[in-house]
Each structure stands twice: as structure tokens, then as C-alpha cells.
Design a protein around this motif. Structure first.
Motif, PDB file in Angstrom:
ATOM      1  N   THR A 160       4.932  43.247 118.454  1.00 53.59           N
ATOM      2  CA  THR A 160       6.359  43.433 118.444  1.00 53.59           C
ATOM      3  C   THR A 160       6.874  42.194 117.661  1.00 53.59           C
ATOM      4  O   THR A 160       8.018  42.166 117.135  1.00 53.59           O
ATOM      5  CB  THR A 160       6.816  43.424 120.024  1.00 53.59           C
ATOM      6  N   VAL A 164       9.740  42.329 114.302  1.00 54.36           N
ATOM      7  CA  VAL A 164      11.060  41.788 114.283  1.00 54.36           C
ATOM      8  C   VAL A 164      11.237  40.505 113.134  1.00 54.36           C
ATOM      9  O   VAL A 164      12.324  40.569 112.817  1.00 54.36           O
ATOM     10  CB  VAL A 164      11.568  41.226 115.655  1.00 54.36           C
ATOM     11  N   GLU A 167      11.925  41.737 110.024  1.00 50.81           N
ATOM     12  CA  GLU A 167      13.255  42.134 109.668  1.00 50.81           C
ATOM     13  C   GLU A 167      13.853  40.927 109.332  1.00 50.81           C
ATOM     14  O   GLU A 167      14.710  41.032 108.380  1.00 50.81           O
ATOM     15  CB  GLU A 167      13.698  42.802 111.020  1.00 50.81           C
ATOM     16  N   LEU A 173      18.272  42.448 108.710  1.00 47.54           N
ATOM     17  CA  LEU A 173      18.991  42.247 109.893  1.00 47.54           C
ATOM     18  C   LEU A 173      20.469  42.055 109.578  1.00 47.54           C
ATOM     19  O   LEU A 173      21.327  42.700 110.312  1.00 47.54           O
ATOM     20  CB  LEU A 173      18.630  40.633 110.414  1.00 47.54           C
ATOM     21  N   LEU A 176      21.444  45.653 109.427  1.00 45.70           N
ATOM     22  CA  LEU A 176      21.881  46.451 110.495  1.00 45.70           C
ATOM     23  C   LEU A 176      23.043  46.035 111.306  1.00 45.70           C
ATOM     24  O   LEU A 176      23.720  46.626 112.042  1.00 45.70           O
ATOM     25  CB  LEU A 176      20.440  45.953 111.578  1.00 45.70           C
ATOM     26  N   VAL A 186      20.873  48.594 118.496  1.00 44.64           N
ATOM     27  CA  VAL A 186      19.700  47.709 117.663  1.00 44.64           C
ATOM     28  C   VAL A 186      18.413  47.567 118.280  1.00 44.64           C
ATOM     29  O   VAL A 186      17.208  47.889 117.967  1.00 44.64           O
ATOM     30  CB  VAL A 186      20.415  46.687 116.573  1.00 44.64           C
ATOM     31  N   LYS A 190      14.621  48.976 117.955  1.00 47.20           N
ATOM     32  CA  LYS A 190      13.433  48.302 117.054  1.00 47.20           C
ATOM     33  C   LYS A 190      12.258  48.131 118.187  1.00 47.20           C
ATOM     34  O   LYS A 190      11.151  48.289 117.618  1.00 47.20           O
ATOM     35  CB  LYS A 190      13.901  46.739 116.910  1.00 47.20           C
TER      36      LYS A 190
END
Length: 353
Positions: A160, A164, A167, A173, A176, A186, A190
Motif C-alpha cells: 500500500t 501511494v 502516485e 496526486l 486527483l 480519494v 486508493k
């Protein structure tokens, strides 16, 4: 060559996280393996059931540490072991019995060795010894539930955090941020794919363990699911926290490994917590994997009821609220500047000026 070496030293000095990992990781391994890497159990928690339980204390080997005495018979002793109140139970009566919890592998093995060398107890017949919940003392029966938890930690924390951070490195980012999404939308968007993958891995590992290694699953699937979801709740939050303080994937890997290593070594997965030094043992009680292993082994091997596992479930829920709350706050803080920068009006063209 000397110039290159000097340049590398300067660059390494500026990378404080790498230096910290190079110094702290060996120190952590030394402490863990020095104080926690022990398989010898010095005390086996024991409940004594039946009339004359107080007199039975003196006839037990020194290894058995009596934590509770209660009236009743074999059924009450089995229920006490099933609920995890002790690792051994002594049933006092005309035909005395010593029941051992096979889910507590190292404690059961230590108890058997102690009883084999003790001979018959003074003042009474030799008790019949029986191992419950894991009669063959199979290592796979206690390792498969722990491995399932380790996989959830791996997916929830390491994978995870890498996703992230990727991104942020890719610069998406900001994209988004300008979309009509709230920060928590968001965030959940994710996290959801990693949640699904972790659940799939959990089902896969447990299925292989039950079918290939004959690991029993005696308890409630619902109880196990509640514990798994709460534990995954914590690990996903840890992954987001790691990503929020990492600028690139290399830093995320370093920080995630610093969180993974203590959980694997100090959670009771490999070394019994009872054999750890007191100065190290307290670390085990703040690690979420410790409680998931207790829940998984309790449900799968002992068919422990929900009311017997609620302390572990409650602690996981508390850890999840703290970790996930911090993760959401950090994520909102990271998304805020990106959104402000994306919405800042562009400078006027030179012709307009």
C-alpha cells in the motif's frame, strides 16, 4: 576514485534515513535475537479444576504456574483452555488429568518434557496427560494462521505504501486534487484495491493451509472475519502513514521494513512471547500482529467463542482507530497543498500585461 568516495560519503550523510536504517537495523536485530530469540518456556500458565485444587498446587512440577483455581470437572477445564485463560489445566479427582493446549505449541512441548521427567506426583496416582486442539503438536497448525497475518501486514503496509508513493512520484496526486473528490473519497478509493487483494491472499493462504497441510478450522468464520477486517484496518492505515512521510519508493521500503521486522520477530509468530525478556516483551503487546495471531489460532484451532476473544478484538479496533485516523489526517494534509497549487490561477500572458 577518492573524489567519488568523498562524494558518496557526503551523499550518504545527507540521506539520514538510510544512515538510520544502517545503524538501527543491526541494533534491532541484535536486541531481538539476544532477548527474544528463545524457545524455552519457563512458565506454563495453569488452571486447577476440582475439589482439593489448593492441595494439588504442591504436587505440580515447578514449570506449572497456577493462575486460577475453580470448581468443576473436565468440561470446565476444557472450556478454560478453549477460552485461552491458560495453556494447561489440571483436573483433580480420583483419576487426575492434565490437559494441554496444543495451540500453544511451545508451552505444550515444555510441559510434556517436564512431566516426562517428573515421574508420578507424590501422594497420588500418576495423572493422565492429553493434548487438546492440536494433538499431534503439528508446527504447521500454529504457523499457518500466523503466516496469514504476516501476509496481511506485507500487503497492507508495504504494498500500500509503495502504491501511494508511486502516485506522488508520478505527479498524479495534483490531478486527483483538482477533481471533484473529497479527501476521504480519494483515500478510500486508493485503499480499496489493496484491501481486496489482501482479502484474496488471506482466503488463498487459509485454503491452501486447510487443504494441503490439514490445518483445522474449528471455529466461527464470522469471528475470524471480524478479526481479519480489524487487523487489515490497522495495516492499511500503517501503509498510508508510511507513504505520507516518504518522498520516494526507496524510503517507503525502508520504513515499511522497520515496521515489518519487529512484528514478525516479536509477535509470537516465531518465538513464544512467554520466553522473551521482560524488557522486550512489552513491545509485543503494542504490535497488531500479536493480537491477530491470538485471534486466528483461537478461532481455527480451539474454536474460541467471540466473548473470549473480545479483548484482542477491542485492542485491534482501538489501534485501527488511532492509526487510520492519523493516516487520514496525513493524507488530507498532503492533498491540501496539491489542491491549492492546482487551483492557483495561472499568471497572465505577457501580451495581456
Amino acid at each position: 576514485m577518492w573524489a567519488i568516495a568523498v562524494k558518496e560519503f557526503r551523499q550518504l550523510r545527507r540521506d539520514r534515513r538510510t544512515v538510520g536504517l544502517m545503524v538501527m537495523a543491526p541494533l534491532l536485530l541484535l536486541i531481538v535475537f539476544g532477548f527474544a530469540a528463545r524457545f524455552d518456556v519457563e512458565e506454563v500458565s495453569t488452571i486447577v479444576v476440582g475439589e482439593g485444587s489448593e492441595a494439588a498446587r504442591g504436587r505440580l512440577p515447578e514449570l506449572f504456574e497456577v493462575v486460577e483455581t475453580m470448581p468443576g470437572g473436565r468440561a470446565e477445564a476444557v472450556e478454560g483452555l478453549r477460552e485461552g485463560r491458560a495453556a494447561a489445566a489440571v483436573v483433580v479427582g480420583p483419576e487426575p488429568e492434565i490437559l494441554l493446549d496444543g495451540a500453544e505449541l511451545f508451552s505444550a512441548q515444555a510441559a510434556l518434557r517436564s512431566l516426562a521427567g517428573a515421574g508420578g506426583p507424590p501422594g497420588g496416582p500418576r495423572p493422565r496427560v492429553e493434548v487438546l486442539f492440536n494433538p499431534g503438536l503439528e508446527t504447521s497448525a500454529v504457523m499457518i494462521p500466523a503466516i496469514a497475518g504476516m501476509i496481511l501486514v506485507f500487503v497492507g503496509t508495504l504494498i500500500t505504501s509503495l502504491g501511494v508513493v508511486r502516485e506522488r512520484q508520478a505527479g498524479t496526486l495534483e490531478q486527483l486534487a483538482v477533481m471533484p473528490f473529497r479527501p476521504w473519497e480519494v483515500f478510500l478509493g486508493k485503499v480499496s484495491p489493496y484491501f481486496v487483494v489482501a482479502v484474496f491472499d488471506l482466503v488463498l493462504v487459509l485454503g491452501v493451509g486447510v487443504l494441503l497441510f490439514d490445518v483445522p478450522f474449528e471455529g466461527s468464520i464470522g469471528t475470524f472475519l471480524i478479526g481479519s477486517l480489524l487487523f487489515l484496518f490497522v495495516t492499511l492505515g500503517m501503509g498510508i502513514l508510511v507513504s505520507s512521510v516518504s518522498q520516494n519508493q526507496g524510503q517507503a521500503i525502508q520504513l515499511a521494513m522497520m515496521l515489518l521486522l519487529p512484528q514478525v520477530l516479536l509477535s509470537g509468530m516465531i518465538f513464544p512471547i512467554e520466553s522473551m525478556a521482560v524488557g522486550v516483551r512489552w513491545i509485543a503487546y503494542i504490535l497488531p500482529l500479536t493480537y491477530f495471531i491470538e485471534i486466528a489460532r483461537g478461532v481455527m484451532l480451539r474454536a474460541a467463542p467471540l466473548d473470549a476473544l473480545w479483548p484482542y478484538l477491542g485492542l485491534l479496533a482501538a489501534l485501527g482507530l488511532v492509526v487510520f485516523g492519523l493516516a487520514v489526517l496525513r493524507f488530507r494534509r498532503d492533498l491540501g497543498p496539491a489542491r491549492a497549487g492546482a487551483r492557483r490561477p495561472a499568471p497572465a500572458p505577457e501580451a495581456a500585461r
